[in-house]
Scaffold this active site. Structure first.
Site, mmCIF file in Angstrom:
data_model
loop_
_atom_site.group_PDB
_atom_site.id
_atom_site.type_symbol
_atom_site.label_atom_id
_atom_site.label_comp_id
_atom_site.label_asym_id
_atom_site.label_seq_id
_atom_site.Cartn_x
_atom_site.Cartn_y
_atom_site.Cartn_z
ATOM 1 C CB SER A 43 -0.934 0.145 1.218
ATOM 2 O OG SER A 43 -1.597 1.286 1.464
ATOM 3 C CE1 TYR A 51 -3.840 -3.250 5.585
ATOM 4 C CE2 TYR A 51 -3.476 -0.683 5.288
ATOM 5 C CZ TYR A 51 -3.477 -2.047 4.933
ATOM 6 O OH TYR A 51 -3.740 -2.250 3.573
ATOM 7 C CE LYS A 53 -1.260 -4.838 3.726
ATOM 8 N NZ LYS A 53 -1.482 -6.199 2.787
HETATM 9 N N1 LIG Z 1 -8.749 -1.930 -0.781
HETATM 10 C C1 LIG Z 1 -7.610 -0.923 -0.369
HETATM 11 O O1 LIG Z 1 -7.923 0.342 -0.171
HETATM 12 C C2 LIG Z 1 -6.452 -1.493 -0.314
HETATM 13 C C3 LIG Z 1 -5.184 -0.364 -0.469
HETATM 14 C C4 LIG Z 1 -3.926 -0.800 -0.225
HETATM 15 C C5 LIG Z 1 -3.593 -2.319 0.146
HETATM 16 N N2 LIG Z 1 -4.711 -3.079 0.164
HETATM 17 C C6 LIG Z 1 -4.208 -4.529 0.316
HETATM 18 O O2 LIG Z 1 -5.027 -5.098 -0.705
HETATM 19 C C7 LIG Z 1 -5.345 -6.632 0.117
HETATM 20 C C8 LIG Z 1 -6.826 -6.900 -0.448
HETATM 21 O O3 LIG Z 1 -7.652 -5.708 0.060
HETATM 22 P P1 LIG Z 1 -9.361 -5.776 0.095
HETATM 23 O O4 LIG Z 1 -9.549 -4.210 -0.106
HETATM 24 O O5 LIG Z 1 -9.678 -6.512 -1.096
HETATM 25 O O6 LIG Z 1 -9.526 -6.146 1.260
HETATM 26 P P2 LIG Z 1 -10.793 -7.488 1.651
HETATM 27 O O7 LIG Z 1 -11.028 -7.611 3.248
HETATM 28 O O8 LIG Z 1 -11.979 -7.172 1.107
HETATM 29 O O9 LIG Z 1 -9.978 -8.590 1.209
HETATM 30 C C9 LIG Z 1 -9.328 -9.389 2.069
HETATM 31 C C10 LIG Z 1 -9.854 -10.990 2.189
HETATM 32 O O10 LIG Z 1 -8.792 -11.469 2.969
HETATM 33 C C11 LIG Z 1 -9.503 -12.461 3.835
HETATM 34 N N3 LIG Z 1 -8.454 -12.670 4.774
HETATM 35 C C12 LIG Z 1 -8.106 -11.838 5.891
HETATM 36 N N4 LIG Z 1 -7.346 -12.421 6.672
HETATM 37 C C13 LIG Z 1 -7.123 -13.897 6.271
HETATM 38 C C14 LIG Z 1 -6.660 -14.906 6.810
HETATM 39 N N5 LIG Z 1 -5.856 -15.184 7.895
HETATM 40 N N6 LIG Z 1 -6.804 -16.124 5.964
HETATM 41 C C15 LIG Z 1 -7.419 -16.286 4.713
HETATM 42 N N7 LIG Z 1 -8.089 -14.925 4.364
HETATM 43 C C16 LIG Z 1 -8.028 -14.044 4.935
HETATM 44 C C17 LIG Z 1 -10.656 -11.768 4.178
HETATM 45 O O11 LIG Z 1 -11.830 -12.620 4.508
HETATM 46 C C18 LIG Z 1 -11.018 -10.938 2.769
HETATM 47 O O12 LIG Z 1 -12.067 -11.458 1.903
HETATM 48 C C19 LIG Z 1 -5.157 -6.580 1.282
HETATM 49 O O13 LIG Z 1 -3.871 -7.018 1.682
HETATM 50 C C20 LIG Z 1 -5.010 -4.885 1.789
HETATM 51 O O14 LIG Z 1 -4.134 -4.649 2.971
HETATM 52 C C21 LIG Z 1 -5.907 -2.682 0.010
HETATM 53 C C1 LIG Z 2 -5.089 7.092 7.790
HETATM 54 C C2 LIG Z 2 -5.822 5.999 6.900
HETATM 55 O O1 LIG Z 2 -6.928 5.507 7.331
HETATM 56 N N1 LIG Z 2 -5.135 5.602 5.916
HETATM 57 C C3 LIG Z 2 -5.650 4.537 5.185
HETATM 58 C C4 LIG Z 2 -6.782 4.791 4.145
HETATM 59 O O2 LIG Z 2 -6.077 5.829 3.144
HETATM 60 P P1 LIG Z 2 -6.779 7.132 2.877
HETATM 61 O O3 LIG Z 2 -7.033 8.044 3.964
HETATM 62 O O4 LIG Z 2 -6.093 7.705 1.571
HETATM 63 O O5 LIG Z 2 -8.241 6.604 2.108
HETATM 64 P P2 LIG Z 2 -9.636 7.275 2.433
HETATM 65 O O6 LIG Z 2 -10.526 6.630 1.535
HETATM 66 O O7 LIG Z 2 -9.884 6.733 3.992
HETATM 67 O O8 LIG Z 2 -9.667 8.467 2.767
HETATM 68 C C5 LIG Z 2 -9.481 9.500 1.467
HETATM 69 C C6 LIG Z 2 -9.895 10.868 1.744
HETATM 70 O O9 LIG Z 2 -11.067 11.196 2.158
HETATM 71 C C7 LIG Z 2 -11.067 11.679 3.427
HETATM 72 N N2 LIG Z 2 -12.365 11.005 4.023
HETATM 73 C C8 LIG Z 2 -12.524 9.903 4.309
HETATM 74 C C9 LIG Z 2 -13.566 9.167 4.782
HETATM 75 C C10 LIG Z 2 -14.698 9.957 5.355
HETATM 76 O O10 LIG Z 2 -15.623 9.512 5.505
HETATM 77 N N3 LIG Z 2 -14.389 11.320 5.071
HETATM 78 C C11 LIG Z 2 -13.478 11.865 4.366
HETATM 79 O O11 LIG Z 2 -13.190 13.157 4.609
HETATM 80 C C12 LIG Z 2 -9.975 11.409 4.368
HETATM 81 O O12 LIG Z 2 -9.471 12.266 5.058
HETATM 82 C C13 LIG Z 2 -8.967 11.432 2.940
HETATM 83 O O13 LIG Z 2 -8.513 12.786 2.544
HETATM 84 O O14 LIG Z 2 -7.277 3.731 3.417
HETATM 85 C C14 LIG Z 2 -6.215 3.006 2.589
HETATM 86 C C15 LIG Z 2 -7.021 1.973 1.879
HETATM 87 O O15 LIG Z 2 -7.814 1.110 2.778
HETATM 88 C C16 LIG Z 2 -5.323 2.442 3.460
HETATM 89 O O16 LIG Z 2 -4.148 1.883 2.954
HETATM 90 C C17 LIG Z 2 -4.648 3.750 4.335
HETATM 91 O O17 LIG Z 2 -3.682 3.274 5.343
#
Ligand SMILES: NC(=O)c1ccc[n+]([C@@H]2O[C@H](COP(=O)([O-])OP(=O)(O)OC[C@H]3O[C@@H](n4cnc5c(N)ncnc54)[C@H](O)[C@@H]3O)[C@@H](O)[C@H]2O)c1
Ligand SMILES: CC(=O)N[C@H]1[C@@H](OP(=O)(O)OP(=O)(O)OC[C@H]2O[C@@H](n3ccc(=O)[nH]c3=O)[C@H](O)[C@@H]2O)O[C@H](CO)[C@@H](O)[C@@H]1O
Length: 384
Positions: free
Chosen positions: A168, A194, A198
């Protein structure tokens, strides 16, 4: 024996001996075929990024084995395929082998590697709620770090040494310069457990590569994934109150929540609200397919890091406005205090992925809002 008895005897033999025999033979052939096919193992495959990536993998001709412990995914019960994956099967017309397995369970993971020929792992499984990670750091370290380490050990045991890992942009912490390149310092600025999980998993994978040159690792640092598959059948389905902006806006639009709280309006950004690099989930998913091609190149060695983003930043108010346009709904909002740990602006320099993965984001902010709305309006309560 009368003719009638002979006829009955023949029918019964066909029914009880010959047909089950054929069925058994057919099953054995299928299992053998399955174990011969080289598959991509997708951990956390039932989740948001996992399910969308599986669509693209299947569309590109890959065979997929998905595992998930359903901690953040919905299935009718533990023995059922997750709803997200059933819908992926509808979208693609292809089937997915699924196992309800926890990545911390070494024995269960090992069984999957024994049953199937795994070519590469795409590792999504993780817990991802920032606030929860501050409250329960040990749960996050156990699940995300110990779970990943167990997975890598099982891979090593079975001589599977290719992995694409979901990292991330959070590892960059407060940006020291913009746009953020892969050379930007990482790790020091992580503001929560968290984010640290990563960063630590990235470091573990680098150490593994140093110890054994046969390993090939791609670390993908996502910026802000949003949107849904264009079919509206799969999308982001957060449990409880969404932490992230886009699902929160979508729930306001669909009437599940009253208004968006805009966290901070005094940042040094054009309109004072936070700026982020939002990337359409389908673009993010195709980034993984390109990463797979890269990792399979004969001259690929060690590890590489790639940013997956669009390179453009949008403010919270711009996102609300764009969503209102796409959904034709008024999105009420209120300016409120800054959220702890937030940065003013973050957006990617994604030129390395363009050059080396031949990947670039193709969808814009209107696609992101339109597809999110299509998913949210058709599934107001997500998968349930
Ligand atoms: N969505 C985002 O904004 C975002 C941003 C940056 C990185 N990531 C990373 O991308 C990956 C996927 O994210 P996502 O948004 O799809 O999340 P998500 O929660 O929708 O998907 C993760 C999946 O992993 C499963 N899981 C969790 N722990 C587990 C375990 N111990 N064994 C087996 N399954 C397990 C959950 O049930 C879930 O279905 C994650 O590693 C997350 O940290 C996501
Ligand atoms: C500090 C934090 O939580 N960071 C996480 C957040 O990123 P990140 O903060 O970038 O993503 P968000 O979607 O939570 O927020 C995006 C922007 O929207 C604003 N905002 C968000 C929600 C809301 O109800 N109102 C509002 O104003 C936030 O202040 C930010 O400026 O999500 C990412 C994806 O899951 C994670 O990898 C980041 O670690």
């Amino acid at each position: 024996m009368t003719r009638l008895q002979l006829a009955i005897y023949t029918i019964l033999s066909i029914y009880y001996v010959v047909l089950p025999g054929f069925w058994l033979l057919n099953t054995l052939i299928q299992v053998k075929d399955m174990s011969q096919t080289e598959s991509i193992l997708v951990t956390g495959g039932a989740g948001y990024v996992g399910s969308h990536t599986i669509v693209e993998l299947l569309n590109h001709g890959h065979s997929v084995i998905a595992i998930d412990n359903l901690v953040n995914a919905y299935a009718l019960n533990d023995n059922h395929k997750p709803e997200s994956l059933k819908r992926v099967e509808i979208i693609t017309g292809k089937s997915i082998t699924f196992y309800n397995i926890d990545i911390t369970n070494r024995k269960a993971l090992s069984n999957v590697f024994q049953m199937h020929k795994i070519q590469c792992v795409i590792h999504f499984a993780a817990l991802k709620a920032v606030g929860e990670s501050v409250q329960m750091p040990l749960m996050y370290y156990q699940n995300n770090i110990a779970g990943s380490s167990t997975l890598f050990q099982v891979m090593q045991d079975h001589n599977v040494k290719k992995i694409v890992f979901s990292s991330s942009a959070t590892v960059y912490g407060t940006p020291q310069f913009l746009p953020i390149t892969e050379e930007h310092p990482a790790g020091q600025g992580c503001t929560n457990p968290y984010g640290r999980t990563k960063f630590f998993v990235e470091e573990i994978l680098k150490d593994v590569c140093i110890s054994d040159p046969e390993w090939r690792v791609i670390l993908l640092r996502y910026f802000n994934p949003v949107g849904a598959h264009e079919s509206g059948l799969i999308g982001e389905d957060p449990s409880g109150i969404p932490n992230n902006l886009m699902p929160y806006i979508a729930q306001v639009a669909v009437g599940r929540r009253e208004k968006v709280n805009v966290f901070g309006s005094d940042y040094e950004t054009p309109d004072g609200t936070g700026v982020r690099d939002y990337i359409h989930i389908t673009d993010l998913a195709t980034g993984h397919v390109q990463a797979l091609s890269k990792i399979n190149e004969p001259n690929f060695k060690g590890w590489e890091v790639y940013n997956l983003g669009t390179g453009k930043g949008y403010s919270v108010l711009e996102m609300i406005k764009a969503f209102s346009k796409s959904s034709q709904k008024e999105i009420k909002y209120e300016l409120s205090e800054r959220r702890e740990g937030d940065v003013a602006a973050s957006y990617a320099d994604a030129s390395k992925a363009k050059k080396e993965l031949n990947w670039t984001a193709t969808k814009d902010i209107d696609d992101m809002c339109f597809d999110t709305w299509k998913w949210q309006s058709a599934n107001p309560n997500g998968y349930q």
